[in-house]
Write an enzyme that holds these catalytic residues in place. Structure first.
Site, short mmCIF file in Angstrom:
data_model
loop_
_atom_site.label_atom_id
_atom_site.label_comp_id
_atom_site.label_asym_id
_atom_site.label_seq_id
_atom_site.Cartn_x
_atom_site.Cartn_y
_atom_site.Cartn_z
N PRO A 98 0.84 -1.21 0.00
CG PRO A 98 -0.62 -1.52 1.77
CD PRO A 98 0.67 -2.02 1.20
CD GLU A 99 4.09 2.75 -2.53
OE1 GLU A 99 4.39 3.72 -1.77
OE2 GLU A 99 4.89 1.87 -2.83
CG HIS B 201 -4.46 -13.96 6.45
ND1 HIS B 201 -3.26 -14.48 6.87
CD2 HIS B 201 -4.86 -14.72 5.39
CE1 HIS B 201 -2.94 -15.51 6.11
NE2 HIS B 201 -3.90 -15.68 5.20
NE ARG C 135 5.05 -10.55 2.55
CZ ARG C 135 5.94 -10.08 1.69
NH1 ARG C 135 5.53 -9.47 0.60
NH2 ARG C 135 7.22 -10.23 1.91
NE ARG D 195 18.34 15.28 0.29
CZ ARG D 195 17.73 14.67 1.28
NH1 ARG D 195 17.51 13.39 1.21
NH2 ARG D 195 17.29 15.34 2.31
#
Ligand SMILES: [Zn+2]
Length: 272
Positions: free
Chosen positions: A2-3, A90, A108, A152
């Site tokens: 999931p983003e 789950h 997971r 950076r």
């Protein structure tokens, strides 16, 4: 995984319905990434406030004190309703309330629900410490974004994925935003001009806004949030399109590995 857009769509799917609900019970399943950090019984009787999002974390403030910081990990999803039924194998966290049950399903178990005294205290403060600006925060100006890049030497793609300048640029969104801005993902951050930095920030916002819109319009059941990446991918211009024709210039989309992650780009449209 999931983003940010999926997490935000998830938040929107239950935030209004759960606000003001009283907690009637807490059920824990198998251990998640981090322990809850409090006796679940102490939360019974607490009232849920307005759910917020910070990066890919959701914060559920509770009254009279504290709140729950939630993360969906690699495979988690949250569902809220009064007809969820008995927990399955789950389902590892249930927050039963007077308005329905908020349930974390996570095969997971890299996700987590953690109690914290406040969003900026305790475990929450530690977990959120390294996060960059929210992408739609107007406090993040093109000048600031450019200045942060100038400091950076990593590739621009790595800097986006790191999320310490701006959060929300997961792999698919980073690739698409870089394509939109015409920037090769391997470009060194400190070589990016001010106008190109501005274009990149604009494209990142456009990309995420498009994903949010897609999520809001296609998700009838927010448990389908995982389908969002797939939906968005169907509209992607370079992500997952190695060897295919670039719709803009007719060239061929390439894939390179950067820090174990695939970067998709069009050499014709994207320059260093
Ligand atoms: Zn092209």
């Amino acid at each position: 995984m999931p983003e940010l857009p999926e997490v935000e769509v998830t938040r929107r799917s239950f935030a209004e319905r759960i606000a003001g609900a009283r907690i009637t019970g807490v059920r824990l399943g198998a251990p998640l990434r981090w322990p809850l950090g409090c006796d679940p019984e102490t939360l019974v009787g607490f009232t849920v406030g307005q759910a917020q999002r910070r990066g890919k974390y959701l914060w559920l403030p509770l009254a009279p004190e504290g709140g729950l910081l939630m993360h969906l990990g690699m495979s988690g999803s949250l569902a809220f309703g009064d007809t969820l039924g008995a927990p399955g194998r789950h389902d590892h966290f249930d927050l039963a309330t007077s308005r329905g049950v908020l349930r974390l399903t996570d095969p997971r178990r890299f996700g987590a629900v953690v109690w914290s005294p406040a969003l900026d205290q305790g475990v929450s403060a530690k977990l959120l410490a390294g996060l960059g600006h929210e992408p739609f925060d107007s406090a993040l100006t093109p000048e600031m974004f450019h200045a942060a890049l100038r400091r950076r030497r990593t590739s621009v793609k790595a800097a986006l994925l790191a999320g310490d300048i701006v959060v929300g640029a997961g792999n698919i969104y980073a690739c698409e935003a870089l394509f939109g801005a015409g920037i090769d993902p391997r470009t060194r951050c400190d070589r990016i001009s001010r106008p190109r930095a501005e274009a990149l920030l604009r494209e990142l916002r456009l990309t995420l806004a498009k994903a949010l819109e897609l999520g809001g319009s296609t998700l009838r059941d927010f448990r389908d949030a995982h389908g969002m990446n797939g939906e968005f991918q169907g509209q992607a211009r370079v992500y997952g399109r190695e060897g295919q024709r670039c719709a803009r210039c007719g060239g061929t989309v390439r894939r390179v590995l950067q820090g174990q992650r695939s970067s998709f780009f069009c050499p014709g449209c994207q320059r260093r």
